[in-house]
Design a protein around this motif. Structure first.
Motif, PDB file in Angstrom:
ATOM      1  N   GLY A 199      35.335  39.609  41.491  1.00 21.35           N
ATOM      2  CA  GLY A 199      36.316  40.595  41.070  1.00 21.35           C
ATOM      3  C   GLY A 199      37.574  40.674  41.896  1.00 21.35           C
ATOM      4  O   GLY A 199      38.455  41.485  41.617  1.00 21.35           O
ATOM      5  N   THR A 235      33.161  41.466  31.889  1.00 17.82           N
ATOM      6  CA  THR A 235      33.351  42.898  32.029  1.00 17.82           C
ATOM      7  C   THR A 235      32.153  43.611  31.417  1.00 17.82           C
ATOM      8  O   THR A 235      31.844  43.400  30.239  1.00 17.82           O
ATOM      9  CB  THR A 235      34.641  43.359  31.337  1.00 17.82           C
ATOM     10  N   GLN A 245      33.916  50.321  34.013  1.00 16.51           N
ATOM     11  CA  GLN A 245      33.379  48.972  33.833  1.00 16.51           C
ATOM     12  C   GLN A 245      33.161  48.305  35.181  1.00 16.51           C
ATOM     13  O   GLN A 245      33.766  48.690  36.190  1.00 16.51           O
ATOM     14  CB  GLN A 245      34.364  48.122  33.010  1.00 16.51           C
ATOM     15  N   ARG A 298      33.409  44.315  41.143  1.00 13.79           N
ATOM     16  CA  ARG A 298      34.544  45.231  41.101  1.00 13.79           C
ATOM     17  C   ARG A 298      34.295  46.338  40.095  1.00 13.79           C
ATOM     18  O   ARG A 298      33.869  46.073  38.971  1.00 13.79           O
ATOM     19  CB  ARG A 298      35.825  44.495  40.719  1.00 13.79           C
ATOM     20  N   SER A 300      36.086  49.230  37.792  1.00 13.92           N
ATOM     21  CA  SER A 300      37.368  49.570  37.195  1.00 13.92           C
ATOM     22  C   SER A 300      37.188  50.797  36.317  1.00 13.92           C
ATOM     23  O   SER A 300      36.368  50.798  35.396  1.00 13.92           O
ATOM     24  CB  SER A 300      37.893  48.394  36.355  1.00 13.92           C
ATOM     25  N   HIS A 317      41.371  50.992  39.332  1.00 14.96           N
ATOM     26  CA  HIS A 317      41.182  49.762  38.561  1.00 14.96           C
ATOM     27  C   HIS A 317      40.641  48.591  39.374  1.00 14.96           C
ATOM     28  O   HIS A 317      40.299  47.557  38.809  1.00 14.96           O
ATOM     29  CB  HIS A 317      42.497  49.340  37.895  1.00 14.96           C
ATOM     30  N   ARG A 318      40.542  48.754  40.699  1.00 15.56           N
ATOM     31  CA  ARG A 318      40.041  47.647  41.515  1.00 15.56           C
ATOM     32  C   ARG A 318      39.357  48.174  42.771  1.00 15.56           C
ATOM     33  O   ARG A 318      39.904  48.142  43.866  1.00 15.56           O
ATOM     34  CB  ARG A 318      41.156  46.646  41.869  1.00 15.56           C
ATOM     35  N   ASP A 319      38.141  48.640  42.593  1.00 14.81           N
ATOM     36  CA  ASP A 319      37.397  49.221  43.693  1.00 14.81           C
ATOM     37  C   ASP A 319      36.191  48.352  44.025  1.00 14.81           C
ATOM     38  O   ASP A 319      35.428  47.974  43.126  1.00 14.81           O
ATOM     39  CB  ASP A 319      36.923  50.628  43.309  1.00 14.81           C
ATOM     40  N   TYR A 330      29.836  52.365  44.818  1.00 16.70           N
ATOM     41  CA  TYR A 330      31.234  51.943  44.913  1.00 16.70           C
ATOM     42  C   TYR A 330      31.913  52.629  46.093  1.00 16.70           C
ATOM     43  O   TYR A 330      31.451  53.665  46.599  1.00 16.70           O
ATOM     44  CB  TYR A 330      31.980  52.249  43.612  1.00 16.70           C
TER      45      TYR A 330
END
Length: 409
Positions: A199, A235, A245, A298, A300, A317-319, A330
């Motif tokens: 990701g 995804t 997602q 990742r 999102s 959107h990018r964790d 997360y």
């Protein structure tokens, strides 16, 4: 006198002045570190390659979008000049070398490459989009770079006519390393590619020796994905409303089927005691996780998920996240007062599902390891699928279609 001063300040900069100022700024942050790259950027006129924007925009350290697809997604662009300088530094190009560029774009990067390799070198630039190639061809021809060869070709196939190349550079994002790049790169050569795994995306500089690639640098980046390459990124929806997602790779057994609704289960918070400022990067945590934990991926989240309190990622959107067949954790933060640089935040993890607590603790362990040495970067070794690494130890292996990666500290 005051009115005259204001008038002078409003006089637009010439393209030459704007270009020198841009390069000064790039040098001030440590890029364009070699004299050859610096002088090429001072010489080559970027504005002629992006004629649709103003001089100020052409020499801003920013992306210039040059083409979108039917859905409005960016399909071609001129990259940030500082990122281009960084990648040229990684490539370590020298006079007389043969270079293959994958992703012609505007032609600006090809012009920089040609300036560095000089009259005794050779640059071949390929792009799958014929219109992109023809547009770049015109600008190159009109600005003293007729000797740069441009070819409309699939980047995954490369350009065997001209191989082996001393250097190969991809200026498009790649999920895989095509086998053709191995065969077309000279032994002892270098490859620089914005490579995606788990990701995330990193511009990786590789040395090529005896059929394998071994990294010597990696810098977080983002690029338009390569068109035509098989993409093994998936995804997987994990929220009942579809607003959250996970982005996972083909070799990971993480699916929506068993994870949808996992965020509805009570979350468990774990905290690391490591803190960051508002402008600090945490990409090194993600990179470390990808080298140490098979569940790295990742998360999102759409704005609706944040507003509803379904999840609290650091960046929606990018964790960075960890997941298994039934659970997810997360990266999150909470305020921790102020420091010399402003507000401080403690890094932690929120886990959901039967093994959510275990995943959250594993994520916090990765944060703590990163906090001990925030500059540490794992070595990445790569080779064609079916070959063996020859490395000893317990590196994390990632299987792709044409290549495998092994990451280890």
């Amino acid at each position: 006198m005051a009115e005259q001063g204001v008038a002078e300040e409003n006089v637009p900069m010439s393209s030459a002045q704007a270009r020198q100022l841009l390069v000064d700024r790039i040098r001030s942050v440590g890029y364009a570190g070699t004299d050859a790259v610096e002088q090429a950027m001072r010489k080559v006129e970027r504005h002629v390659f992006v004629p649709a924007v103003s001089i100020a925009e052409a020499y801003a350290d920013d992306v210039v979008i040059t083409k979108r697809d039917r859905d409005g997604a960016v399909s071609s662009s001129a990259s940030m000049p500082s990122l281009m300088a960084l990648m040229l530094d990684q490539l370590d190009i020298r006079p007389g070398m043969k270079v293959l560029e994958v992703g012609t774009g505007t032609g600006y990067n090809a012009a920089l490459l040609a300036t560095v390799v000089g009259d005794h070198g050779a640059v071949t630039s390929i792009d799958i989009d014929e219109k992109v190639v023809s547009g770049a061809r015109v600008v190159l021809d009109n600005n003293g770079f007729a000797h740069v060869r441009t070819v409309a070709a699939d980047g995954a196939i490369g350009q065997p006519d001209g191989a082996p190349y001393d250097r190969i550079i991809a200026t498009v994002g790649a999920w895989d390393i095509p086998r053709s790049w191995y065969s077309q790169l000279a032994d002892g050569g270098k490859l620089v590619v914005p490579l995606r795994w788990r990701g995330q995306s990193w511009s990786v500089g590789f040395d090529y020796l005896d059929g394998q690639l071994r990294s010597y640098s990696a810098v977080s980046c983002g690029f338009v994905p390569m068109i035509g390459q098989e993409d093994g990124e998936r995804t997987e929806i994990i929220s009942s409303d579809g607003f959250v997602q996970l982005v996972v790779d083909a070799d990971q057994a993480i699916t929506s089927e068993s994870l949808v609704g996992v965020l509805d289960q009570e979350g468990v918070e774990r905290w690391s005691k490591a803190t960051i400022g508002g402008g600090d990067s945490f990409d090194g945590i993600w990179l470390r996780m990808s080298a140490t934990d098979p569940g790295c991926c990742r998360l999102s989240a759409a704005p609706e998920a944040i507003q509803q309190g379904l999840c609290r990622p650091v960046i929606a959107h990018r964790d960075p996240a960890l997941a298994d067949a039934t659970s997810v954790a997360y990266l999150t933060v909470r305020p921790r007062g102020s420091g010399p640089g402003g507000p401080q935040f403690e890094l932690g993890a929120i886990g959901h599902g039967p093994s959510g607590d275990d995943l959250a603790q594993r994520l916090c362990a990765a944060i703590s390891a990163w906090d001990l040495d925030r500059t540490a970067i794992p070595t990445v070794v790569a080779g064609p699928t079916g070959s063996h690494s020859g490395e000893r130890g317990s590196g994390m292996r990632i299987e792709k279609t044409s290549t495998w990666l092994e990451l280890f500290f």
